[in-house]
Design an enzyme around this catalytic site. Structure first.
Site, PDB file in Angstrom:
ATOM      1  CE  LYS A  65      -4.041  -2.273   2.216  1.00  0.00           C
ATOM      2  NZ  LYS A  65      -5.317  -2.144   2.836  1.00  0.00           N
ATOM      3  CG  ASN A  86      -7.950   1.018  -0.543  1.00  0.00           C
ATOM      4  OD1 ASN A  86      -7.396   1.558  -1.385  1.00  0.00           O
ATOM      5  ND2 ASN A  86      -8.337   0.363  -0.284  1.00  0.00           N
ATOM      6  CG  ASP A 101      -9.338   0.681   3.601  1.00  0.00           C
ATOM      7  OD1 ASP A 101      -9.647  -0.422   3.081  1.00  0.00           O
ATOM      8  OD2 ASP A 101      -8.236  -0.060   3.714  1.00  0.00           O
ATOM      9  N   GLY A 127      -5.788   0.433  18.551  1.00  0.00           N
ATOM     10  CA  GLY A 127      -4.563   0.722  17.308  1.00  0.00           C
ATOM     11  C   GLY A 127      -4.076   1.968  16.838  1.00  0.00           C
ATOM     12  CB  ALA A 131      -6.340  -0.206   9.387  1.00  0.00           C
ATOM     13  CG  ASN A 151      -1.049   1.213  18.768  1.00  0.00           C
ATOM     14  OD1 ASN A 151      -2.023   0.500  18.071  1.00  0.00           O
ATOM     15  ND2 ASN A 151       0.515   1.755  18.231  1.00  0.00           N
ATOM     16  CB  THR A 153       4.346   0.745  20.301  1.00  0.00           C
ATOM     17  OG1 THR A 153       4.184  -0.466  19.439  1.00  0.00           O
ATOM     18  CG2 THR A 153       5.547   1.604  20.172  1.00  0.00           C
ATOM     19  N   GLY A 239     -16.610  -6.569  10.393  1.00  0.00           N
ATOM     20  CA  GLY A 239     -15.371  -5.828   9.503  1.00  0.00           C
ATOM     21  C   GLY A 239     -15.731  -6.189   7.361  1.00  0.00           C
TER      22      GLY A 239
END
Ligand code: ATR
Length: 276
Positions: A65, A86, A101, A127, A131, A151, A153, A239
C-alpha cells in the site's frame, strides 16, 4: 474488454476477486478482475507498466500500500491522509491513487449503526496502524470532536495524533477499558482476534448502553469483541461491510458503474469466509 486486478504478496487470501467478479456478472460488464502475486521488488515496475499490461487499474493489498502511494502520479486526499493507497486507476494516462478504507468504514458504520453520532461523545480507536489512520480521518471528516487512540506502542499513537491535530488524544494501551466506556463508537483496528489469535482483554460491562462496538477484523465474522458486545446488549458492526463498501469506488472508476452492496453480496462473501 476492461481488466483490473488486485496485487499483493501473498495475494491468495484476497476476497476482492469474488467481490468484483460478482459485480461484473451482475451488471453484465465485459471485464475481468484477477489476482496478481507481485513480489516487493517488482511492485514499482508492475505499476509503471499497468496500462501496458492491459489494466485500467488495480487494488493493492499488504504489503504494497505504501509503494502504491509512492508510485502514483496523483493522490486523492484519502490516500494522502494515510500515506497509503489501496485503489489505483488510470486517468488521462496518469496513475491516480486513493484509499477507500475510510469511505468503506464510514459508509458501513452509518448503514449498520445509524445514529451512531447522535450523542456528542468521543470515539475510541484501538490501534495506530494504517487502518487506524484511515478511520481517524473518517471520524474527523464526520465532525467528531474527540478521538481517543489507544495503542500498545504509544509512540505510534503520538505520531498519528501529531498528523491529525488536537482532536486526537493519545492514551496508554492499559487505559483502553476505563478510557473508552463513554464512547459513541469503539473500534478495534488492531489485528488481535484475527483468525481467532489473541484476545483484546476488554470488559465491556460498564460501557454506555448506546456505544456501538465495531471490529475491522472479519475472520472470524463474529470476533470475541463483538460477541462480548452483543452479550452486553450493545450494537455491533462487523468487518465484512467495510470490505464490501471499500470496493465500490474502485469498481466505478474501472468499469463505469457504481455498484451496490446488497444482502446477496454480503451472504456470498460471508459464505466464503465461513467456508474457510
Ligand atoms: P494496519 O496497517 O493494517 O492497521 P499495522 O500497521 O500492522 O496494520 O497495525 C497493527 C496494529 O495492531 C498496531 O496498532 C499494533 O500495535 P503496535 O503499534 O504496538 O504494533 C496492533 N497490534 C497487533 N498485535 C497486537 C497485540 N498483540 N497487542 C496489542 N496491539 C497489537
Amino acid at each position: 474488454m476492461k481488466h483490473a486486478c488486485v496485487i499483493g504478496w501473498p495475494v491468495e487470501h484476497s476476497r476482492s476477486p469474488l467481490l468484483h467478479g460478482y459485480w461484473l456478472k451482475k451488471y453484465g460488464i465485459d471485464g475481468t478482475y484477477t489476482k496478481r502475486a507481485v513480489a516487493p521488488e517488482a511492485v514499482a515496475g508492475f505499476l509503471q507498466s499497468l496500462r501496458a499490461n492491459g489494466y485500467v487499474g488495480c487494488n493493492v493489498t499488504v504489503p504494497h500500500k505504501a509503494a502504491a502511494f509512492s508510485a502514483a502520479d496523483e493522490r486523492e486526499d484519502s490516500a494522502k491522509a494515510v500515506s497509503a493507497a489501496n485503489t489505483l486507476w488510470l486517468s488521462d494516462g496518469k496513475l491516480v491513487a486513493a484509499n477507500t478504507d475510510t469511505y468503506g468504514y464510514m459508509t458501513n458504520l452509518s448503514q449498520q449503526a445509524p445514529g451512531w453520532d447522535r450523542r456528542d461523545a468521543p470515539v475510541s480507536i484501538l490501534g495506530a496502524g494504517g487502518a487506524a489512520r484511515a478511520i481517524v480521518f473518517g471520524f474527523l471528516d464526520a465532525g467528531v470532536s474527540e478521538i481517543r487512540v489507544f495503542n500498545r506502542t504509544r509512540a505510534r499513537a503520538e505520531t498519528l495524533a501529531q498528523q491529525f491535530g488536537s482532536c486526537v488524544k493519545v492514551f496508554d494501551w492499559s487505559q483502553r477499558e476505563a478510557g473508552s466506556r463513554d464512547s459513541a463508537v469503539l473500534v478495534n483496528t488492531t489485528t488481535i482476534g484475527m483468525n481467532g489469535a489473541g484476545t483484546l482483554d476488554l470488559d465491556l460491562a460498564g460501557f454506555d448502553p448506546e456505544c456501538v462496538v465495531s471490529d475491522i477484523v472479519y475472520v472470524p465474522l463474529e470476533t470475541e469483541l463483538l460477541r462480548k458486545a452483543k452479550s452486553q446488549g450493545l450494537r455491533t458492526v462487523d468487518g465484512v461491510g467495510m470490505l464490501l463498501h471499500q470496493g465500490v469506488p474502485g469498481f466505478e472508476k474501472w468499469f463505469g458503474v457504481r455498484p451496490e452492496v446488497t444482502d446477496e453480496l454480503r451472504n456470498l462473501i460471508v459464505g466464503d469466509i465461513e467456508g474457510g
